[in-house]
Design an enzyme around this catalytic site. Structure first.
Site, PDB file in Angstrom:
ATOM      1  N   ASP A 186     -15.695  -7.754  10.898  1.00 18.49           N
ATOM      2  CA  ASP A 186     -14.986  -8.228   9.718  1.00 18.49           C
ATOM      3  C   ASP A 186     -13.484  -8.063   9.998  1.00 18.49           C
ATOM      4  O   ASP A 186     -13.068  -7.451  10.981  1.00 18.49           O
ATOM      5  CB  ASP A 186     -15.421  -7.468   8.467  1.00 18.49           C
TER       6      ASP A 186
HETATM    7  C1  NOJ Z   1     -12.946 -10.093   4.788  1.00 17.48           C
HETATM    8  C2  NOJ Z   1     -14.246 -10.151   4.050  1.00 17.48           C
HETATM    9  O1  NOJ Z   1     -14.778  -8.850   3.911  1.00 17.48           O
HETATM   10  C3  NOJ Z   1     -15.287 -11.036   4.713  1.00 17.48           C
HETATM   11  O2  NOJ Z   1     -16.377 -11.164   3.842  1.00 17.48           O
HETATM   12  C4  NOJ Z   1     -14.708 -12.353   5.081  1.00 17.48           C
HETATM   13  O3  NOJ Z   1     -15.690 -13.168   5.682  1.00 17.48           O
HETATM   14  C5  NOJ Z   1     -13.539 -12.146   6.032  1.00 17.48           C
HETATM   15  N1  NOJ Z   1     -12.524 -11.338   5.364  1.00 17.48           N
HETATM   16  C6  NOJ Z   1     -12.915 -13.440   6.501  1.00 17.48           C
HETATM   17  O4  NOJ Z   1     -12.252 -14.047   5.475  1.00 17.48           O
END
Ligand code: NOJ
Length: 754
Positions: free
Chosen positions: A261
């Site tokens: 993430d």
């Molecule tokens: C952070 C988020 O936790 C995740 O769900 C998301 O896919 C990513 N950012 C990319 O935007």
């Protein structure tokens, strides 16, 4: 799994630097961002072959342009993949995932994902960061909005349906996308409901509850999984080798791409696992293939691949050869994904200007979004005022009654609220009587909170008039109408990432609005918008009807008006319990058995709360999981089982119930099956959901619904550690309970011998 000959041959030709370049994942920055990227120099990275994938593009033109630079920068002509957060629709925005969970309808989930895939892929996107399948049992956590709710069985069905909808039958078809199960694991169990906080779970809960949707999604063919920010039982997930390589790749059989993430690898340093170089090595060895945003792989793997990672003080000693092997493995997975979706044959196969111009927000997509609202909005109370009488004079009240900005809900990064239908517009189109509309109250009256809620664009507008003037206006409008429809609840970013709250009640000015409207004595309908279960005990007492509409998306106005006017029957059933008050959370229907209250003698030693009435179940909430009303009524026969004594591994038990529509309208019901295992080796939940079926019945119509269970359905997860968990089954008595929600159940009993 071994790579294809193509990938193996390509890997042979690539330098170490080229391989590490493929593990880097950056944001194009064309939409909202949730953190600070390590670099904005995407062109530079591409020219140097230092990027494997890009997310956050917003047009075919941009995808095409980035791809051209990427191909020029790669000595082997390796294309980029393009990813995006397609959480509840791409351009056509559907109700929030927590709302979609309320549909209890795998076909709908599949179709929603299919439409989202068609729209996203039409714009060059071939990988989506969805479905989010974090079990969420604490509504203080704002990301419950993105989750299918509290229940592992429901979430598992949601995961597999969504994965199939996104991925379709042919990964090379230009209208399919690679799905991504996220966030692995237990992000939704954050302590205190505080976003990004850690989780502590028993092995049984971690694997038996939180991992269930991942198991199901992997089995359905999910092409990728994303790690979660939290530590689970003290071990940060981006470095959790035992769960990633052990459980996910081993037990669950996942052989797709594991992505970090956003800055999740970098954040391992803040978790206290060591410096950036150390954590890059730990994440890679744990099994994270791609580094999102933080660029720690890019910056540190070259050295680690030469020297290995040795940190005697932390007991880390990883030879360089292991690092190089892990880089090969990770790069192989990135290339395999690109090969699987046909990007090597045609890097532009998802770029089609004609599809991009015609498919997003097309009439059939909007129709599905509208229909999804009837299936996901939940009627919490109705004393008969709904559906609205044709011709009735309606006063619409509330800051969100005629507001586009809050309709889509959180994580609709490609949605455009200007395309969305307001509730007032919808009601005008669907209702025959006169409608007036006044604001009545601001969404919140706290400026600092308003600023925070406006983080992704303004949706909260503080009025220049006083609260008293606005309330008077609302009361006058209510008095002049036959019925008031007050649209109250959360602003769009009240729930979502980084949006945890300590108070689940309506914001103060809206509470006062409801009280003032109720005090008129005129009929009052509440349409409540929210991204999480709210504590609505007072409002449920004051209003004649309460429809919980969540954030309903692009077609919000039409879909909600369809319900209010009775054009459709509301068939949403709660995917997560609603607490009476904030202090009651977490609440969910899988409450565990405890020793108290001891039947009979020690009634005073209650397990609940002193300050909650006895009518509220202390652990399962005011409105239980699975609850929701229809405009008609249903009667359930007593459930029957085909045999009350079974034996052996291969036996199956079928439970049957006849459901009759006893009202005067056609209606839709979600028939639910729960199972209790009263004697087991460990403390068990009082009940678990094991089946559901959605049926539509004409007035007077009766239908038999049958559920068949095998021994796997009655087994449970047990283990001393997360990695030693096994599914075990105990012979003996099982109670099979059927009904319209997790509370109002009738049961039958079986005895199953070994
Ligand atoms: C952070 C988020 O936790 C995740 O769900 C998301 O896919 C990513 N950012 C990319 O935007």
């Amino acid at each position: 799994m071994p790579h294809s000959d193509f990938v193996a041959a390509l890997l042979q030709r690539m330098t170490l630097a080229e391989k590490i370049g493929q593990l880097n994942l950056l944001s194009a920055g064309e939409g909202p961002e949730t953190g600070s990227p390590a670099t904005r120099n995407i062109e530079g990275r591409l020219a140097a072959g230092q990027l494997g994938g890009l997310f956050g593009t917003k047009s075919v033109a941009s995808v095409r342009a980035w791809q051209e630079i990427a191909l020029k920068g790669s000595a082997h002509g390796i294309p980029l993949f393009f990813a995006e957060d397609v959480i509840h629709g791409h351009r056509t925005i559907f109700p929030l995932p927590i709302a979609l969970g309320c549909a209890f309808n795998p076909q709908l989930w599949h179709d929603v994902a299919r439409v989202a895939a068609i729209e996203a892929s039409a714009e060059g996107i071939n990988h989506v960061y969805a479905p989010m399948v974090d079990i969420a049992r604490d509504p203080r956590w704002g990301r419950i909005a993105e989750s299918p709710g509290e229940d592992p069985f429901l979430a598992a069905r949601y995961a597999e349906a969504m994965v199939r909808g996104f991925e379709g039958d042919d990964p090379r078809a230009p209208d399919t996308v690679v799905s991504c199960l996220k966030h692995f694991l237990a992000y939704g169990a954050a302590v205190g409901g505080r976003d990004y906080d850690n989780a502590s779970l028993s092995p049984e809960e971690a694997i038996g509850v939180y991992a269930e949707p991942f198991r199901a999604g992997v089995a359905a063919g999910a092409g990728s999984v994303m790690g979660s920010f939290n530590a689970l039982n003290k071990r940060p997930m981006h470095a959790h080798r035992a769960l990633i390589r052990g459980w996910l790749r081993g037990t669950a059989g996942f052989d797709g791409l594991m992505v970090a993430d956003y800055t999740g690898i970098m954040e391992l340093a803040a978790h206290g696992l060591g410096d950036r170089e150390t954590v890059a090595g730990l994440a890679l060895l744990a099994g994270i293939d791609m580094d999102m945003i933080g660029e720690d792989y890019l910056n540190h793997l070259p050295k680690l691949a030469e020297e290995g990672l040795s940190r005697p003080e932390s007991g880390i000693d990883i030879p360089a050869a292991d690092i190089r092997a892990a880089i090969d493995e990770a790069c192989g997975r990135v290339l395999a994904l690109k090969e699987r979706i046909g990007l090597f044959e045609d890097p532009y196969r998802y770029c089609d200007d004609e599809r991009a111009a015609s498919l997003p927000l097309s009439p059939p997509h909007r129709r599905l979004a509208r229909a999804a609202i009837a299936e996901s909005a939940v009627l919490l109370k109705n004393n008969g005022i709904l559906p609205l009488a044709p011709g009735a004079r309606v006063a619409m009240v509330g800051a969100q009654a005629d507001d586009q900005t809050n309709l889509l809900g959180t994580w609709a990064v490609s949605g455009d609220h200007r395309q969305a239908v307001t509730l007032l517009e919808g009601l005008h189109a669907g209702h025959t009587g006169p409608i007036t509309c006044v604001k009545g109250a601001d969404i919140v009256d706290d400026r600092i909170l308003a600023d925070r809620l406006n983080v992704h664009g303004q949706t909260v507008f503080l009025d220049t008039r006083s609260a008293a003037v606005m309330l008077d206006e609302a009361v006058d409008a209510a008095r002049a109408a036959d019925v008031t429809v007050a649209v109250v609840g959360e602003a769009k970013e009240h729930s979502g990432e980084c949006s945890s709250v300590t108070d689940l009640g309506l914001p103060a000015p809206q509470k006062r609005l409801v009280e003032a409207l109720a005090a008129t004595g005129m009929p009052l309908v509440l349409v409540v918008k929210g991204g999480r279960p709210l504590a609505l005990e007072p409002e449920l007492a004051l209003a004649d009807a309460v429809l919980f509409a969540w954030f309903a998306g692009t077609e919000a106005g039409h879909g909600i008006a369809d319900i209010l006017t009775g054009k459709v029957d509301p068939s949403g059933r709660l995917s997560a319990a609603f607490p009476a008050r904030t202090g009651q959370v977490p609440v969910h229907h899988q409450a565990e058995a405890t020793g108290r209250p001891y039947p009979g003698r020690f009634e005073k030693f209650k397990t609940g709360y002193l300050d909650l009435p006895d009518t509220v179940a202390p652990a399962t909430g005011l409105l239980p999981f699975g609850f929701g009303l229809s405009y008609t009524t249903f009667a359930y026969s007593k459930p029957s089982v085909d045999a009350d004594r079974l034996k052996g591994v291969d036996a199956t038990a079928t439970v049957r119930v006849t459901v009759t529509n006893t009202g005067a309208r056609t209606g839709t019901e979600v028939v639910q099956l729960y199972v209790s295992d009263p004697v087991a080796r460990i403390t068990r939940p009082m009940q678990e959901l094991k089946g559901f079926e959605k049926i539509t019945l004409a007035p007077g119509e009766a239908r038999e619904v049958a559920f068949t269970l095998n021994r796997r359905d009655l087994s449970y997860a047990m283990g001393e550690t997360m990695t030693s968990v096994e599914w075990v089954w105990d012979p003996g008595t099982f109670v099979l309970k059927v009904g319209p929600n997790s509370r109002d159940l009738q049961s039958a009993q079986i005895v199953w011998d070994a």
